[in-house]
Design a protein around this motif. Sequence first.
Motif, PDB file in Angstrom:
ATOM      1  N   PHE A   1       3.590  -2.119  -7.990  1.00 21.68           N
ATOM      2  CA  PHE A   1       2.703  -3.280  -7.879  1.00 21.68           C
ATOM      3  C   PHE A   1       1.246  -2.874  -7.783  1.00 21.68           C
ATOM      4  N   ARG A   2       0.428  -3.858  -8.081  1.00 24.81           N
ATOM      5  CA  ARG A   2      -1.007  -3.706  -7.861  1.00 24.81           C
ATOM      6  C   ARG A   2      -1.458  -4.909  -7.037  1.00 24.81           C
ATOM      7  N   ILE A   3      -2.271  -4.646  -6.032  1.00 24.86           N
ATOM      8  CA  ILE A   3      -2.947  -5.725  -5.314  1.00 24.86           C
ATOM      9  C   ILE A   3      -4.266  -5.930  -6.061  1.00 24.86           C
ATOM     10  N   SER A   4      -4.434  -7.066  -6.719  1.00 27.93           N
ATOM     11  CA  SER A   4      -5.687  -7.293  -7.467  1.00 27.93           C
ATOM     12  C   SER A   4      -6.724  -7.903  -6.539  1.00 27.93           C
ATOM     13  N   LEU A   5      -7.834  -7.215  -6.396  1.00 25.51           N
ATOM     14  CA  LEU A   5      -8.903  -7.738  -5.540  1.00 25.51           C
ATOM     15  C   LEU A   5     -10.238  -7.664  -6.276  1.00 25.51           C
ATOM     16  N   THR A   6     -11.100  -8.609  -6.006  1.00 25.17           N
ATOM     17  CA  THR A   6     -12.460  -8.516  -6.540  1.00 25.17           C
ATOM     18  C   THR A   6     -13.248  -7.638  -5.568  1.00 25.17           C
ATOM     19  N   ARG A   7     -12.875  -6.379  -5.549  1.00 20.97           N
ATOM     20  CA  ARG A   7     -13.419  -5.406  -4.604  1.00 20.97           C
ATOM     21  C   ARG A   7     -13.302  -4.028  -5.230  1.00 20.97           C
ATOM     22  N   PRO A   8     -13.924  -2.995  -4.654  1.00 19.91           N
ATOM     23  CA  PRO A   8     -13.692  -1.645  -5.175  1.00 19.91           C
ATOM     24  C   PRO A   8     -12.186  -1.350  -5.193  1.00 19.91           C
ATOM     25  N   PRO A   9     -11.683  -0.764  -6.280  1.00 23.05           N
ATOM     26  CA  PRO A   9     -10.234  -0.584  -6.404  1.00 23.05           C
ATOM     27  C   PRO A   9      -9.588   0.197  -5.275  1.00 23.05           C
ATOM     28  N   VAL A  10     -10.342   1.071  -4.616  1.00 25.25           N
ATOM     29  CA  VAL A  10      -9.725   1.850  -3.533  1.00 25.25           C
ATOM     30  C   VAL A  10      -9.190   0.923  -2.440  1.00 25.25           C
ATOM     31  N   GLU A  11      -9.806  -0.234  -2.293  1.00 22.51           N
ATOM     32  CA  GLU A  11      -9.324  -1.175  -1.275  1.00 22.51           C
ATOM     33  C   GLU A  11      -7.986  -1.798  -1.687  1.00 22.51           C
ATOM     34  N   GLU A  12      -7.760  -1.895  -2.988  1.00 23.17           N
ATOM     35  CA  GLU A  12      -6.460  -2.394  -3.460  1.00 23.17           C
ATOM     36  C   GLU A  12      -5.341  -1.451  -3.003  1.00 23.17           C
ATOM     37  N   VAL A  13      -5.640  -0.158  -3.090  1.00 27.12           N
ATOM     38  CA  VAL A  13      -4.627   0.839  -2.736  1.00 27.12           C
ATOM     39  C   VAL A  13      -4.361   0.816  -1.229  1.00 27.12           C
TER      40      VAL A  13
ATOM     41  N   GLN B   1      -6.844   8.506  -6.129  1.00 29.66           N
ATOM     42  CA  GLN B   1      -5.770   9.472  -5.855  1.00 29.66           C
ATOM     43  C   GLN B   1      -5.775   9.859  -4.389  1.00 29.66           C
ATOM     44  N   LYS B   2      -6.986  10.118  -3.867  1.00 28.72           N
ATOM     45  CA  LYS B   2      -7.095  10.513  -2.451  1.00 28.72           C
ATOM     46  C   LYS B   2      -6.553   9.425  -1.539  1.00 28.72           C
ATOM     47  N   ALA B   3      -6.726   8.179  -1.950  1.00 29.85           N
ATOM     48  CA  ALA B   3      -6.238   7.051  -1.134  1.00 29.85           C
ATOM     49  C   ALA B   3      -4.736   6.835  -1.314  1.00 29.85           C
ATOM     50  N   GLY B   4      -4.126   7.586  -2.242  1.00 29.32           N
ATOM     51  CA  GLY B   4      -2.679   7.495  -2.414  1.00 29.32           C
ATOM     52  C   GLY B   4      -2.227   6.812  -3.691  1.00 29.32           C
ATOM     53  N   CYS B   5      -3.176   6.331  -4.492  1.00 29.91           N
ATOM     54  CA  CYS B   5      -2.819   5.632  -5.738  1.00 29.91           C
ATOM     55  C   CYS B   5      -1.893   6.515  -6.585  1.00 29.91           C
ATOM     56  N   GLU B   6      -0.835   5.930  -7.112  1.00 34.00           N
ATOM     57  CA  GLU B   6       0.191   6.742  -7.787  1.00 34.00           C
ATOM     58  C   GLU B   6       0.226   6.567  -9.291  1.00 34.00           C
ATOM     59  N   LEU B   7      -0.376   5.484  -9.771  1.00 31.03           N
ATOM     60  CA  LEU B   7      -0.469   5.224 -11.214  1.00 31.03           C
ATOM     61  C   LEU B   7      -1.813   4.544 -11.430  1.00 31.03           C
ATOM     62  N   ILE B   8      -2.495   4.888 -12.508  1.00 31.59           N
ATOM     63  CA  ILE B   8      -3.792   4.243 -12.715  1.00 31.59           C
ATOM     64  C   ILE B   8      -3.875   3.650 -14.125  1.00 31.59           C
ATOM     65  N   ARG B   9      -4.397   2.453 -14.181  1.00 39.16           N
ATOM     66  CA  ARG B   9      -4.553   1.764 -15.467  1.00 39.16           C
ATOM     67  C   ARG B   9      -6.041   1.656 -15.774  1.00 39.16           C
ATOM     68  N   VAL B  10      -6.365   1.891 -17.024  1.00 42.94           N
ATOM     69  CA  VAL B  10      -7.769   1.754 -17.440  1.00 42.94           C
ATOM     70  C   VAL B  10      -7.823   0.791 -18.623  1.00 42.94           C
TER      71      VAL B  10
ATOM     72  N   ASP C   1      16.166   4.342  -8.084  1.00 43.69           N
ATOM     73  CA  ASP C   1      15.965   4.732  -6.681  1.00 43.69           C
ATOM     74  C   ASP C   1      14.548   5.223  -6.405  1.00 43.69           C
ATOM     75  N   SER C   2      13.669   5.113  -7.368  1.00 44.19           N
ATOM     76  CA  SER C   2      12.306   5.628  -7.164  1.00 44.19           C
ATOM     77  C   SER C   2      11.598   4.803  -6.102  1.00 44.19           C
ATOM     78  N   PRO C   3      10.743   5.451  -5.321  1.00 46.45           N
ATOM     79  CA  PRO C   3       9.971   4.673  -4.339  1.00 46.45           C
ATOM     80  C   PRO C   3       9.131   3.606  -5.049  1.00 46.45           C
ATOM     81  N   ILE C   4       8.909   2.497  -4.371  1.00 50.15           N
ATOM     82  CA  ILE C   4       8.056   1.442  -4.940  1.00 50.15           C
ATOM     83  C   ILE C   4       6.631   2.002  -4.986  1.00 50.15           C
ATOM     84  N   SER C   5       6.059   2.045  -6.177  1.00 58.95           N
ATOM     85  CA  SER C   5       4.780   2.735  -6.320  1.00 58.95           C
ATOM     86  C   SER C   5       3.600   1.769  -6.286  1.00 58.95           C
ATOM     87  N   VAL C   6       2.481   2.319  -5.804  1.00 52.72           N
ATOM     88  CA  VAL C   6       1.251   1.543  -5.673  1.00 52.72           C
ATOM     89  C   VAL C   6       0.308   1.951  -6.797  1.00 52.72           C
ATOM     90  N   GLN C   7      -0.158   0.975  -7.521  1.00 51.48           N
ATOM     91  CA  GLN C   7      -1.095   1.300  -8.594  1.00 51.48           C
ATOM     92  C   GLN C   7      -2.364   0.485  -8.505  1.00 51.48           C
TER      93      GLN C   7
END
Length: 367
Positions: A234-246, A47-56, A20-26
């Motif tokens: 999910f992650r929206i993969s973009l060839t852009r600064p990651p904050v735009e993915e979020v 994080q400020k943009a709302g990102c909930e999980l981060i992959r490095v 039942d967890s909310p669908i998270s944005v990473q």
Amino acid sequence: MIVRRKTRRITLGDVGIGGDSPISVQSMTNTDTSDVAATVAQIQELQKAGCELIRVAVPDKNAAHALRAIRDAISIPLIADIHFDYRLAIAAMEHGAQGIRVNPGNLGGSEKLGQVVDAATMHGVPIRVGVNSGSVEKDLLEKYGYPTTESPRSLIESAMRNVGYLEKRNFHDLKISIKASDVLTTISAYRQLADTTDYPLHIGVTEAGGLIGGTVKSSVALGILLFEGIGDTFRISLTRPPVEEVRVGFELLRSLKIRERGPELISCPTCGRTGIDLFGLAEKVEEFVQTMKSPLKVAVMGCVVNGPGEAKEADIGVAGGKGTGIIFKKGKIFKKVDESELMEVFLAELQQMEFDRRGESAFRTSS
Ligand code: SF4
């Protein structure tokens, strides 16, 4: 109404995935992970943009060793992305990774995989089994062919084979992703995978492209899947600064009425009646609302004649006129303001509304 597929639930740090967890944005950083300051700065922006999980990315030992300092400086779960080297996977977990993304079949054989699973069990770290079109094993390609829309089976078989390696070791703390860069293949592959397993799914289109192409491809593929109840993170993969993915990720969830975060911006496309530099105004307002948390509807409209009526569902809006603009609330004129001061006064009103509603949650979840 969207009926979410039933999945098992796993947790990364304090974020649940599946069930039942909310669908998270990473998202994923694009800094050199061993540069702790740069990586932390980027994650904090995310994080400020709302990102909930981060992959490095963890391509070497230095990156693995940097994870502890990074984790200590951030407040969302940290996932290490590992390719091929089982020692890096173990080192990443020892240094604080709260999740790892690997392709178990590429870690150098059964014994090495066993060591990774032991470390994951000991540290309580879930594993994302990540396979993509390019990593499907040769025998599966020979049997099922290269994954296509009509026949994505090799991707599903590859994922489930890798899942099997972990299950054989009694490890079930996992989620799965099967990525393709083609939209239709992505949709058909995830549909089949969703019918095959109840593990939570990380969905995405890989190498989707730049802002426009990538946003459209990801939104079509993920939009259809999410609408069908498929996808737990999910992650929206973009060839852009990651904050735009979020940002794109939350707009996608908002458009499907799954979750809302912060204000929704409504703006008109402009026409011959436009009485103001609307592109400039919309850009500034869009930037400003990124800092806001209240789920308001904010409108930026080109003319005072039709603007308030066309955007009457907006909590607050601005419309340009000849020399004088108006600020309106729920379609009713609230203030007339000289054009030279319109932006400043409108942003101050937004700030005030945010302040008045600060008690409200930044998120609304409807599924
Ligand atoms: Fe044209 Fe006014 Fe409608 Fe904007 S709000 S599209 S300027 S009529």
